[in-house]
Design a protein around this motif. Sequence first.
Motif, PDB file in Angstrom:
ATOM      1  N   PRO A  73       0.843  -1.195   0.000  1.00 32.58           N
ATOM      2  CA  PRO A  73       0.000   0.000   0.000  1.00 32.58           C
ATOM      3  C   PRO A  73       0.884   1.253   0.000  1.00 32.58           C
ATOM      4  O   PRO A  73       1.950   1.262   0.619  1.00 32.58           O
ATOM      5  CB  PRO A  73      -0.795  -0.120   1.301  1.00 32.58           C
ATOM      6  CG  PRO A  73      -0.025  -1.054   2.157  1.00 32.58           C
ATOM      7  CD  PRO A  73       0.796  -1.924   1.248  1.00 32.58           C
ATOM      8  N   LEU A  74       0.455   2.289  -0.703  1.00 30.61           N
ATOM      9  CA  LEU A  74       1.242   3.514  -0.818  1.00 30.61           C
ATOM     10  C   LEU A  74       0.542   4.730  -0.211  1.00 30.61           C
ATOM     11  O   LEU A  74       1.088   5.829  -0.251  1.00 30.61           O
ATOM     12  CB  LEU A  74       1.562   3.790  -2.290  1.00 30.61           C
ATOM     13  CG  LEU A  74       2.284   2.676  -3.049  1.00 30.61           C
ATOM     14  CD1 LEU A  74       2.454   3.061  -4.513  1.00 30.61           C
ATOM     15  CD2 LEU A  74       3.626   2.357  -2.407  1.00 30.61           C
ATOM     16  N   ALA A  75      -0.640   4.553   0.344  1.00 25.09           N
ATOM     17  CA  ALA A  75      -1.420   5.666   0.887  1.00 25.09           C
ATOM     18  C   ALA A  75      -0.683   6.330   2.044  1.00 25.09           C
ATOM     19  O   ALA A  75      -0.165   5.665   2.938  1.00 25.09           O
ATOM     20  CB  ALA A  75      -2.787   5.178   1.358  1.00 25.09           C
ATOM     21  N   GLY A  76      -0.604   7.638   1.993  1.00 27.13           N
ATOM     22  CA  GLY A  76      -0.008   8.413   3.073  1.00 27.13           C
ATOM     23  C   GLY A  76       1.506   8.412   3.110  1.00 27.13           C
ATOM     24  O   GLY A  76       2.100   8.934   4.046  1.00 27.13           O
ATOM     25  N   LEU A  77       2.161   7.838   2.111  1.00 29.85           N
ATOM     26  CA  LEU A  77       3.618   7.780   2.090  1.00 29.85           C
ATOM     27  C   LEU A  77       4.202   8.946   1.304  1.00 29.85           C
ATOM     28  O   LEU A  77       3.571   9.456   0.375  1.00 29.85           O
ATOM     29  CB  LEU A  77       4.091   6.468   1.475  1.00 29.85           C
ATOM     30  CG  LEU A  77       3.662   5.178   2.160  1.00 29.85           C
ATOM     31  CD1 LEU A  77       4.198   3.975   1.398  1.00 29.85           C
ATOM     32  CD2 LEU A  77       4.116   5.150   3.598  1.00 29.85           C
ATOM     33  N   SER A  78       5.408   9.332   1.653  1.00 27.11           N
ATOM     34  CA  SER A  78       6.116  10.374   0.901  1.00 27.11           C
ATOM     35  C   SER A  78       6.759   9.744  -0.328  1.00 27.11           C
ATOM     36  O   SER A  78       6.828   8.518  -0.461  1.00 27.11           O
ATOM     37  CB  SER A  78       7.193  11.007   1.780  1.00 27.11           C
ATOM     38  OG  SER A  78       8.239  10.080   2.003  1.00 27.11           O
ATOM     39  N   ASP A  79       7.272  10.580  -1.198  1.00 28.68           N
ATOM     40  CA  ASP A  79       7.963  10.110  -2.409  1.00 28.68           C
ATOM     41  C   ASP A  79       9.117   9.175  -2.030  1.00 28.68           C
ATOM     42  O   ASP A  79       9.291   8.118  -2.628  1.00 28.68           O
ATOM     43  CB  ASP A  79       8.466  11.327  -3.189  1.00 28.68           C
ATOM     44  CG  ASP A  79       9.037  10.968  -4.540  1.00 28.68           C
ATOM     45  OD1 ASP A  79      10.139  10.375  -4.570  1.00 28.68           O
ATOM     46  OD2 ASP A  79       8.400  11.277  -5.553  1.00 28.68           O
TER      47      ASP A  79
END
Length: 94
Positions: A73-79
Amino acid sequence: MSGKYVFTKGLKELRFLFCQTSENSASTRSFLQRAYPTMKKHNPHVPILMREASNTVPRVYARYAFGKESLEPLAGLSDAQIEEKVTKLVKESS
């Protein structure tokens, strides 16, 4: 950055799902704009798919040989955090 995106031989496909407008997917869109050219240059025969759909929670799937898949999951992550997750996926052999 280039060494991070030399995919393992067992990786058959990398697929990103995200929303084209939501703030939740902004980091994923920014990551792909920056990293896609390098990933494709070093792995020209591996499909890197980008699936945009309204209200989709950002995530990345890696498909390996024998039909095995991994999801991050990539939600809420920075670059930078997205880069770490993707680097981990493309280096795995499943």
